[in-house]
Design a protein around this motif. Structure first.
Motif, PDB file in Angstrom:
ATOM      1  N   VAL A 176      -0.931  -3.295  -5.825  1.00 10.88           N
ATOM      2  CA  VAL A 176      -0.585  -2.034  -5.177  1.00 10.88           C
ATOM      3  C   VAL A 176      -1.874  -1.316  -4.825  1.00 10.88           C
ATOM      4  O   VAL A 176      -2.730  -1.092  -5.675  1.00 10.88           O
ATOM      5  CB  VAL A 176       0.295  -1.149  -6.075  1.00 10.88           C
ATOM      6  N   VAL A 177      -2.021  -1.009  -3.550  1.00 14.69           N
ATOM      7  CA  VAL A 177      -3.202  -0.291  -3.083  1.00 14.69           C
ATOM      8  C   VAL A 177      -2.813   1.172  -2.911  1.00 14.69           C
ATOM      9  O   VAL A 177      -1.925   1.493  -2.124  1.00 14.69           O
ATOM     10  CB  VAL A 177      -3.712  -0.869  -1.751  1.00 14.69           C
ATOM     11  N   ASP A 178      -3.449   2.028  -3.686  1.00 17.40           N
ATOM     12  CA  ASP A 178      -3.168   3.460  -3.645  1.00 17.40           C
ATOM     13  C   ASP A 178      -4.301   4.146  -2.877  1.00 17.40           C
ATOM     14  O   ASP A 178      -5.423   3.628  -2.833  1.00 17.40           O
ATOM     15  CB  ASP A 178      -3.080   3.979  -5.088  1.00 17.40           C
ATOM     16  N   THR A 179      -4.016   5.291  -2.282  1.00 12.86           N
ATOM     17  CA  THR A 179      -5.010   5.946  -1.433  1.00 12.86           C
ATOM     18  C   THR A 179      -5.148   7.414  -1.814  1.00 12.86           C
ATOM     19  O   THR A 179      -4.885   8.299  -0.996  1.00 12.86           O
ATOM     20  CB  THR A 179      -4.577   5.843   0.044  1.00 12.86           C
ATOM     21  N   PRO A 180      -5.527   7.711  -3.078  1.00 12.41           N
ATOM     22  CA  PRO A 180      -5.569   9.104  -3.521  1.00 12.41           C
ATOM     23  C   PRO A 180      -6.498   9.945  -2.647  1.00 12.41           C
ATOM     24  O   PRO A 180      -7.562   9.487  -2.229  1.00 12.41           O
ATOM     25  CB  PRO A 180      -6.082   9.024  -4.964  1.00 12.41           C
ATOM     26  N   GLY A 181      -6.061  11.157  -2.378  1.00 13.50           N
ATOM     27  CA  GLY A 181      -6.860  12.064  -1.555  1.00 13.50           C
ATOM     28  C   GLY A 181      -6.301  12.204  -0.150  1.00 13.50           C
ATOM     29  O   GLY A 181      -6.576  13.184   0.531  1.00 13.50           O
ATOM     30  N   PHE A 182      -5.492  11.236   0.278  1.00  9.66           N
ATOM     31  CA  PHE A 182      -4.973  11.289   1.649  1.00  9.66           C
ATOM     32  C   PHE A 182      -4.217  12.604   1.868  1.00  9.66           C
ATOM     33  O   PHE A 182      -3.290  12.922   1.136  1.00  9.66           O
ATOM     34  CB  PHE A 182      -4.049  10.104   1.933  1.00  9.66           C
ATOM     35  N   PHE A 201       4.635   7.987   2.788  1.00 10.60           N
ATOM     36  CA  PHE A 201       5.460   9.046   2.193  1.00 10.60           C
ATOM     37  C   PHE A 201       5.406  10.318   3.031  1.00 10.60           C
ATOM     38  O   PHE A 201       4.348  10.922   3.190  1.00 10.60           O
ATOM     39  CB  PHE A 201       4.988   9.354   0.769  1.00 10.60           C
ATOM     40  N   ILE A 202       6.568  10.718   3.525  1.00 14.45           N
ATOM     41  CA  ILE A 202       6.682  11.937   4.329  1.00 14.45           C
ATOM     42  C   ILE A 202       7.128  13.075   3.416  1.00 14.45           C
ATOM     43  O   ILE A 202       8.091  12.932   2.655  1.00 14.45           O
ATOM     44  CB  ILE A 202       7.708  11.726   5.463  1.00 14.45           C
ATOM     45  N   GLN A 203       6.402  14.173   3.506  1.00 11.54           N
ATOM     46  CA  GLN A 203       6.739  15.335   2.687  1.00 11.54           C
ATOM     47  C   GLN A 203       8.136  15.859   3.060  1.00 11.54           C
ATOM     48  O   GLN A 203       8.449  15.967   4.246  1.00 11.54           O
ATOM     49  CB  GLN A 203       5.680  16.417   2.924  1.00 11.54           C
ATOM     50  N   PRO A 204       8.970  16.165   2.044  1.00 10.35           N
ATOM     51  CA  PRO A 204      10.358  16.571   2.361  1.00 10.35           C
ATOM     52  C   PRO A 204      10.452  18.008   2.849  1.00 10.35           C
ATOM     53  O   PRO A 204      11.073  18.852   2.208  1.00 10.35           O
ATOM     54  CB  PRO A 204      11.087  16.388   1.020  1.00 10.35           C
ATOM     55  N   MET A 256       0.852  -1.189   0.000  1.00 12.32           N
ATOM     56  CA  MET A 256       0.000   0.000   0.000  1.00 12.32           C
ATOM     57  C   MET A 256       0.883   1.233   0.000  1.00 12.32           C
ATOM     58  O   MET A 256       1.955   1.217   0.588  1.00 12.32           O
ATOM     59  CB  MET A 256      -0.881  -0.036   1.251  1.00 12.32           C
ATOM     60  N   VAL A 257       0.430   2.274  -0.712  1.00 10.35           N
ATOM     61  CA  VAL A 257       1.158   3.543  -0.651  1.00 10.35           C
ATOM     62  C   VAL A 257       0.230   4.629  -0.119  1.00 10.35           C
ATOM     63  O   VAL A 257      -0.916   4.730  -0.524  1.00 10.35           O
ATOM     64  CB  VAL A 257       1.735   3.966  -2.022  1.00 10.35           C
ATOM     65  N   VAL A 258       0.761   5.402   0.840  1.00 12.72           N
ATOM     66  CA  VAL A 258      -0.033   6.463   1.445  1.00 12.72           C
ATOM     67  C   VAL A 258       0.813   7.736   1.508  1.00 12.72           C
ATOM     68  O   VAL A 258       2.006   7.672   1.805  1.00 12.72           O
ATOM     69  CB  VAL A 258      -0.481   6.087   2.881  1.00 12.72           C
ATOM     70  N   GLY A 259       0.189   8.853   1.225  1.00  6.96           N
ATOM     71  CA  GLY A 259       0.882  10.145   1.298  1.00  6.96           C
ATOM     72  C   GLY A 259       0.167  11.144   0.409  1.00  6.96           C
ATOM     73  O   GLY A 259      -0.567  10.749  -0.494  1.00  6.96           O
ATOM     74  N   GLU A 260       0.387  12.434   0.676  1.00  6.41           N
ATOM     75  CA  GLU A 260      -0.277  13.473  -0.109  1.00  6.41           C
ATOM     76  C   GLU A 260       0.004  13.325  -1.600  1.00  6.41           C
ATOM     77  O   GLU A 260       1.024  12.760  -1.982  1.00  6.41           O
ATOM     78  CB  GLU A 260       0.231  14.849   0.351  1.00  6.41           C
TER      79      GLU A 260
END
Ligand code: GDP
Ligand code: MG
Length: 297
Positions: free
Chosen positions: A86-92, A139-142, A28-32
């Protein structure tokens, strides 16, 4: 070889059998949005799972909740088949109010546990399909500062349900020094909030080399990653996957440039089976026990 029983060949038998059946893995991928999730997945598995997206026109209706989208791909390498989801989470994290962004994601992970439990309880358990999420790349914003409230909230809610692997997105936008400081602050936040992130296991009987490798990988967490599906030419004439800048080229596969190689080792090359096992033996098992207890079973 008198007295040789032959079970030393078991690993090969297991190996042959799993090669024939193929492997199933769900990440799974999570992040803005815009943090490079789709690009990194393409880079990790060296496929075009995600085609480049046209940006939405400013007038387009934007969704107001986190969506869950899953993509499947069968990839093969040297005769070994991997069925990848791959599970994507658009909108997070993309809304004005992100307080509940974690909720649909927890629900999705739990409904996958539910479906597994339901299959286990069937009379015929021949064809159990494992759709559980085996790893979650967060995913952490840099920013170079520290974790944001939404990062902490997400990880606090999820760490008992999924193997969390935090990554610093688009690490090419930070200097080495900024990355080192950022990593320290992230790790301090994670420790402060008692968040459990996936650690590569080591066993007592393992050789020094394997232990050193695990420590080397662990020392890079949270992985500072750079993704790219483009091949670029370096001044010294090599073709590399990377991103090019006026001042030079950042190479994805170069360990001096970013932690992509170590992340791939964690997720694919060395610990994919451990991620699956921990999901089954610990995360799922804890969830299942709690669920059955709450049902009064
Ligand atoms: P997603 O919304 O998180 O799936 O992000 P995308 O993968 O669609 O990438 C959004 C934009 O960021 C695209 O223009 C990518 O080319 C760019 N991008 C992706 N990965 C990186 C990276 O590691 N560094 C930089 N600088 N840009 C990246
Ligand atoms: Mg995307």
């Amino acid at each position: 070889l008198m007295g040789y029983v032959g079970f030393a060949n078991l690993p090969n038998q297991v190996h042959r059998k799993s090669v024939r059946k193929g492997f199933q893995f769900t990440a799974m991928v999570v992040g803005e949005s815009g943090l490079g999730k789709s690009t990194l997945i393409n880079t990790l598995f060296n496929t075009t799972l995600y085609a480049p997206k046209e940006p939405l026109p400013p007038t387009a209706e934007r969704p107001k909740t986190v969506a869950i989208e899953s993509i499947d791909a069968d990839i093969e390498e040297n005769g070994v088949r991997l069925h990848l989801t791959v599970v994507d989470t658009p909108g997070f994290g993309d809304f004005v109010n992100n307080d509940d962004s974690w909720r649909p994601i927890v629900e999705n992970i739990e409904s996958r546990f539910d479906s597994y439990l339901e299959q286990e309880n069937r009379v015929n358990r021949q064809k159990v399909v494992d759709n559980r999420v085996h790893a979650c790349l967060y995913f952490i914003q840099p920013t170079g500062h520290s974790l944001k409230q939404i990062d902490i909230e997400f990880m606090r809610r999820l760490h008992t349900k999924v193997n969390l692997i935090p990554v610093i997105a688009k690490a090419d936008t930070l200097t080495d020094e900024e990355i080192a400081d950022f990593k320290n602050r992230i790790l301090a936040d994670i420790a402060h909030h008692h968040i459990h992130i996936f650690q590569a296991p080591t066993y007592d009987n393992e050789d020094e080399e394997t232990i050193a490798e695990a420590e080397e990988i662990a020392s890079k967490i949270p992985f500072a990653v750079v993704g790219s599906d483009k091949v670029v030419a370096t001044p010294d004439g090599r073709e590399v996957r990377g991103r090019s800048y006026p001042w030079g080229i950042i190479e994805v596969d170069n360990e001096e440039h970013c932690d992509f190689v170590k992340l791939r080792q964690m997720l694919v090359r060395t610990y994919m089976e451990e991620l699956r096992e921990y999901t089954n033996d610990v995360l799922y098992e804890n969830w299942r026990t709690e669920k059955l207890l709450s049902m009064g079973v």
